[in-house]
Design an enzyme around this catalytic site. Structure first.
Site, short mmCIF file in Angstrom:
data_model
loop_
_atom_site.label_atom_id
_atom_site.label_comp_id
_atom_site.label_asym_id
_atom_site.label_seq_id
_atom_site.Cartn_x
_atom_site.Cartn_y
_atom_site.Cartn_z
N LYS A 1 2.48 -4.41 8.14
CA LYS A 1 1.71 -3.19 8.36
C LYS A 1 0.28 -3.41 7.86
O LYS A 1 0.07 -4.04 6.82
CB LYS A 1 2.38 -2.05 7.59
CG LYS A 1 1.69 -0.70 7.68
CD LYS A 1 2.45 0.32 6.85
CE LYS A 1 1.78 1.67 6.84
NZ LYS A 1 2.52 2.66 6.00
N SER B 1 3.89 6.62 8.19
CA SER B 1 2.77 5.88 8.71
C SER B 1 3.12 4.45 9.13
O SER B 1 2.28 3.76 9.74
CB SER B 1 1.65 5.83 7.65
OG SER B 1 2.09 5.15 6.48
N SER C 1 6.63 7.23 4.38
CA SER C 1 6.08 6.41 5.46
C SER C 1 6.93 5.21 5.87
O SER C 1 6.64 4.58 6.88
CB SER C 1 4.67 5.93 5.09
OG SER C 1 3.77 7.00 5.10
#
Length: 487
Positions: free
Chosen positions: A81, A159, A183
């Site tokens: 990520k 996220s 997230s």
């Protein structure tokens, strides 16, 4: 090398543990694993937009290097990520147009990235996320929307939405994520994969940070199997030199907890969001009730619980002050790194509005908010002392929204803040308490959209969650589920 022992399609759906075993047994080389992953990413990413920074040349070079570590995941391709887990020399944007436009690159590996490398993982790229990881959907203005492979018009969550979509679609078996308010768990729910938020300080945030976002940030991965989730935690857990605090180490490796009988646990369940009065969406309630029946059938003591401490108002009362101050700090830290002043207008509308408000938060208000959260957390953690061993809830209060509904420019900034706050009602509490929590893909709606359920254990008790999650994985296997758009 002889003909591959598995087909390309079969390889896509092997978990990281199984792929590493092929390398260990000499049946496939690291390069062959990485080449296959790159082919899948290139084939699927034009539609999903999960990977925003390909690192293919580096990945192929690392896979062929004589110095590729002989760790437990040697040669296994993974994605990172584009938040926190920095890799030296590679682009790093955090979902921000300001960093994208300046081609900002990381100066060093984070501790976590170094540990992934030592375990033998090969980084094939970096994944999409909302700007500064502040949304529950992955639709940044900087890189565009990531699509959910189960339904291309739906959000993959946020996220860590790019990572979740990539794992769900079969691009790679494991991808890094982080969790500030849900997230990891929320996109795991939306995309039908496994998402564990470990105990606070289980993994290091160094050397860039001691703690991040007031102690609510947790690092780990998204996977398709409980054994991968456990085994990756074994190679990343533990304090680094200079960390401000650390979780107590486990009594044995987490991978050894997989398949262990968890015993008859006290499991309470609740479907009303903390601070709310009405239950979650009917599909999310159905997911919890389905999980409760499974757990009851496995011999656990399962019953509804009010878990009234979750409803104490301090959690959401302090949220606006703390999160707006954090956005103001993000602007300031990036201004210092770039050597030029960034303004709220350089951010998306919601983040810009929060950053502007955060500039007026005083030190006394910040500390009062942190103290309120810590007092609230003590009350919630007490539930595990007296009432439950595990709490079962929905992960999200509703199925994943359609793309555009929560996009950065979909509505007025403060209306969007309210919507995002509603979506994190079940997950944020356990970032504040620091307890481990996992989302498992045990349910799908009538039209096939995944709905995850959240299991929460006491502080430091990932072992309990791993035992229970692996028991559920055997009782209600999800490994055969394939999204309509996938490898």
């Amino acid at each position: 090398m002889t003909e591959s022992p598995v087909s390309s399609e079969e390889l896509a759906w092997l978990d990281a543990t199984a792929q590493a075993d092929l390398v260990r047994r000499g049946l496939l080389t690291p390069r062959e694993l990485v080449e296959a992953a790159i082919e899948r990413i290139e084939r699927l990413n034009g539609t999903l937009n999960a990977v925003i920074t390909p690192l293919y040349e580096k990945a192929l070079a690392d896979a062929e290097a004589s110095g590729l570590p002989h760790g437990p995941f040697r040669g296994v391709p993974m994605l990172l990520k584009d938040a926190l887990c920095q890799t030296a020399g590679d682009p790093y944007h955090g979902g921000m147009r300001a960093l994208r436009d300046r081609d900002w690159r990381a100066h060093e590996d984070s501790t976590l990235a170094a540990r992934f490398r030592s375990a033998g993982f090969v980084f094939c790229g970096r994944t999409n996320l909302p700007e500064l990881a502040t949304s529950v959907t992955t639709e940044p203005l900087a890189h565009g929307a990531t699509r959910n492979p189960w339904a291309l018009d739906r959000s993959p969550g946020g996220s860590s939405g790019g990572s979740a979509a990539a794992v769900a679609a079969g691009m790679v078996p494991v991808a890094h994520g982080n969790d500030m308010a849900g997230s990891i768990r929320m996109p795991a729910s939306a995309c039908g994969v496994v998402g564990l938020k470990p105990t606070r300080a289980r993994s290091s945030l160094g050397p860039q940070y001691g703690e991040y976002w007031g102690g609510v940030t947790h690092e780990h991965v998204l996977t398709r199997s409980v054994r991968d989730t456990a085994a990756v935690l074994d190679v990343t857990a533990g304090a680094a030199v200079g960390d401000p605090y650390a979780a107590a180490p486990p009594t044995r490796p987490y991978r050894e907890e997989v398949g262990v009988d968890p015993g008859a646990l006290r499991i309470g369940f609740r479907s009303i969001p903390p601070g709310g009065t009405d239950p979650a969406h009917k599909e999310c309630v159905a997911a919890v009730e389905h999980a409760a029946r499974l757990l009851d059938g496995l011999g656990h003591h399962v019953e509804p619980t009010p878990a009234a401490a979750l409803d104490a108002p301090e959690l959401f009362q302090a949220l606006p002050t703390l999160f707006s101050a954090l956005l103001a700090w993000e602007l300031e830290q990036w201004s210092q790194r770039l050597g030029e002043q960034l303004e709220p207008a350089d951010l998306e509308p919601m983040n810009g509005a929060l950053a502007e408000a955060g500039r007026s938060v005083t030190a006394a208000q910040w500390l009062s908010g942190i103290q309120a959260w810590q007092k609230w957390a003590r009350g919630v953690a007490g539930l595990w002392e007296t009432e439950v061993d595990v709490l079962l809830t929905p992960t999200l209060p509703a199925p994943p929204p359609r793309l555009g509904e929560l996009a950065p420019d979909a509505k007025a900034p403060m209306d969007l803040v309210a919507d995002v706050a509603g979506c994190i009602a079940f997950t944020l509490p356990f970032n504040v308490t620091g307890q481990p929590a996992v989302s498992l893909p045990l349910y799908r709606t009538s039209d096939g959209i995944p709905i995850g359920v959240q299991l929460v254990a006491a502080y430091g008790r990932e072992d309990v969650l791993i035992r229970l999650a692996s028991q559920l994985e055997r009782a209600a296997p999800w490994s055969g589920a394939r999204p309509p758009f996938s490898a």
